[in-house]
Design a protein around this motif. Structure first.
Motif, PDB file in Angstrom:
ATOM      1  N   MET A  40       0.756  -1.487   0.223  1.00  0.00           N
ATOM      2  CA  MET A  40      -0.069   0.090  -0.110  1.00  0.00           C
ATOM      3  C   MET A  40       0.873   1.245   0.067  1.00  0.00           C
ATOM      4  O   MET A  40       0.386   2.099  -0.329  1.00  0.00           O
ATOM      5  CB  MET A  40      -0.844   0.014   1.203  1.00  0.00           C
ATOM      6  CG  MET A  40      -1.998  -1.088   1.166  1.00  0.00           C
ATOM      7  SD  MET A  40      -3.214  -1.007  -0.054  1.00  0.00           S
ATOM      8  CE  MET A  40      -3.602   0.605  -0.038  1.00  0.00           C
ATOM      9  N   GLY A  41       2.244   1.185   0.485  1.00  0.00           N
ATOM     10  CA  GLY A  41       2.806   2.239   0.373  1.00  0.00           C
ATOM     11  C   GLY A  41       3.946   2.457  -0.759  1.00  0.00           C
ATOM     12  O   GLY A  41       3.894   3.423  -1.591  1.00  0.00           O
ATOM     13  N   VAL A  42       4.852   1.441  -0.933  1.00  0.00           N
ATOM     14  CA  VAL A  42       5.959   1.587  -1.884  1.00  0.00           C
ATOM     15  C   VAL A  42       5.564   1.173  -3.409  1.00  0.00           C
ATOM     16  O   VAL A  42       5.914   1.884  -4.236  1.00  0.00           O
ATOM     17  CB  VAL A  42       7.195   0.613  -1.471  1.00  0.00           C
ATOM     18  CG1 VAL A  42       8.020   0.817  -2.536  1.00  0.00           C
ATOM     19  CG2 VAL A  42       7.670   0.973  -0.115  1.00  0.00           C
ATOM     20  N   SER A  43       4.587   0.138  -3.315  1.00  0.00           N
ATOM     21  CA  SER A  43       4.386  -0.261  -4.632  1.00  0.00           C
ATOM     22  C   SER A  43       3.530   0.791  -5.551  1.00  0.00           C
ATOM     23  O   SER A  43       3.818   0.902  -6.735  1.00  0.00           O
ATOM     24  CB  SER A  43       3.434  -1.454  -4.556  1.00  0.00           C
ATOM     25  OG  SER A  43       4.114  -2.602  -4.226  1.00  0.00           O
ATOM     26  N   PRO A  44       2.740   1.382  -4.961  1.00  0.00           N
ATOM     27  CA  PRO A  44       1.743   2.235  -5.875  1.00  0.00           C
ATOM     28  C   PRO A  44       2.792   3.407  -6.456  1.00  0.00           C
ATOM     29  O   PRO A  44       2.820   3.556  -7.467  1.00  0.00           O
ATOM     30  CB  PRO A  44       0.794   3.058  -4.918  1.00  0.00           C
ATOM     31  CG  PRO A  44       0.695   1.845  -4.010  1.00  0.00           C
ATOM     32  CD  PRO A  44       1.944   1.257  -3.697  1.00  0.00           C
ATOM     33  N   LEU A  45       3.654   3.837  -5.296  1.00  0.00           N
ATOM     34  CA  LEU A  45       4.580   4.992  -5.944  1.00  0.00           C
ATOM     35  C   LEU A  45       5.677   4.527  -6.795  1.00  0.00           C
ATOM     36  O   LEU A  45       5.986   5.381  -7.879  1.00  0.00           O
ATOM     37  CB  LEU A  45       5.484   5.668  -4.678  1.00  0.00           C
ATOM     38  CG  LEU A  45       4.431   6.218  -3.513  1.00  0.00           C
ATOM     39  CD1 LEU A  45       5.376   6.776  -2.335  1.00  0.00           C
ATOM     40  CD2 LEU A  45       3.767   7.451  -4.176  1.00  0.00           C
ATOM     41  N   MET A  46       5.955   3.327  -6.781  1.00  0.00           N
ATOM     42  CA  MET A  46       7.088   2.620  -7.489  1.00  0.00           C
ATOM     43  C   MET A  46       6.556   2.482  -8.844  1.00  0.00           C
ATOM     44  O   MET A  46       7.036   2.632  -9.891  1.00  0.00           O
ATOM     45  CB  MET A  46       7.399   1.397  -6.705  1.00  0.00           C
ATOM     46  CG  MET A  46       8.690   0.706  -7.548  1.00  0.00           C
ATOM     47  SD  MET A  46      10.272   1.351  -7.461  1.00  0.00           S
ATOM     48  CE  MET A  46      11.373   0.522  -8.200  1.00  0.00           C
ATOM     49  N   GLY A  47       5.366   1.968  -8.812  1.00  0.00           N
ATOM     50  CA  GLY A  47       4.553   1.704  -9.951  1.00  0.00           C
ATOM     51  C   GLY A  47       4.544   2.927 -10.934  1.00  0.00           C
ATOM     52  O   GLY A  47       4.687   2.983 -12.033  1.00  0.00           O
TER      53      GLY A  47
END
Length: 264
Positions: free
Chosen positions: A76-83
């Motif tokens: 919920m934190g890193v993945s959306p921003l990384m995506g």
């Protein structure tokens, strides 16, 4: 190359796959687990010390969840921003969205992302009207995560995870993100109902907009539709089509909703 692919897959499994599965299991246990009975002493109990004078009330509540955990942070934190960051590097290849309409998809995803973390960490500091809006933002996020999960059911995802797991793990995140968002939606709903009850008990005035959002002490489907239409209207004003969210998926390359790959 084969050895590198195996190593990358192992990294993805240990660093991302297993924690995400464990996170989903914990969310399922919370969503479908029974509330705990908690005994709460009322003001009368606090005034008297005699056993005969003790008066108690019982409340059935869900147990508190851990503040943050690894699976939640990466899903919920890193993945959306990384995506979002990775999508800019692969924009010319139309991965994972059509560049012309990517802003529509990213806007809806960002609303879900912000609503989740606002509910997760700041709901007690926010006014009732904002807390009433957060469930709608979380629901919008859930719809986005479902779309993303289905969209990423493709050979492209498998190859990306096998060859470059460090930057491809956001492709795995939408499924656990859905579970985390459902859990937070339930928590936010319970918090909103409690806040409304406190306000009604104190006989504070509730304006019509707040009452509309708090219809039947639950999520108002008309308010959800209104929120989506407002977002679409704002995107339309900056040049995006009303179906820009779908077009962002449709105009991509290499994924399930990539209609261009099907020559349609």
């Amino acid at each position: 190359m084969v050895g590198l692919g195996i190593l990358s897959s192992l990294i993805a499994l240990v660093a991302f796959g297993i924690p995400m599965v464990y996170g989903m299991i914990r969310c399922i246990k919370y969503l479908f687990g029974q509330p705990s009975q908690v005994t709460i002493a009322d003001a009368y109990t606090q005034q008297y010390d005699s056993v005969l004078d003790v008066s108690e009330t019982h409340a059935f509540v869900k147990p508190n969840i851990k503040k943050y955990n690894y699976a939640e942070i990466i899903s919920m934190g890193v993945s959306p921003l990384m995506g979002i960051i990775v999508s800019f590097f692969f924009m010319e290849m139309n991965i994972p969205f059509d560049p012309l309409h990517a802003i529509s998809a990213i806007t809806f995803i960002a609303i879900g992302y912000i609503s989740y973390w606002a509910s997760r960490g700041f709901k007690k500091d926010l006014p009732l009207s904002i807390n009433l809006l957060l469930p709608y933002g979380i629901l919008i996020g859930i719809l986005c995560y479902i779309f993303l999960f289905l969209h990423f059911l493709s050979i492209t995802t498998l190859l990306a995870v096998a060859l470059a797991s460090i930057i491809a793990f956001p492709l795995l995140a939408p499924l656990p993100a859905t579970f985390f968002a459902f859990r937070q939606f339930q928590i936010q709903q319970a918090y909103v109902k409690e806040a409304i009850k406190r306000q009604e008990d104190s006989e504070n005035y509730i304006d019509k907009w707040t009452a509309f959002l708090a219809w039947n002490n639950s999520t108002n489907p008309f308010a959800l539709i209104a929120c989506i239409l407002i977002i679409l209207g704002a995107l339309f004003l900056i040049g995006q089509p009303l179906d820009g969210f779908w077009q962002a998926f449709r105009g991509s390359h290499g994924f399930l909703f990539s209609i261009k790959d099907l020559n349609i």
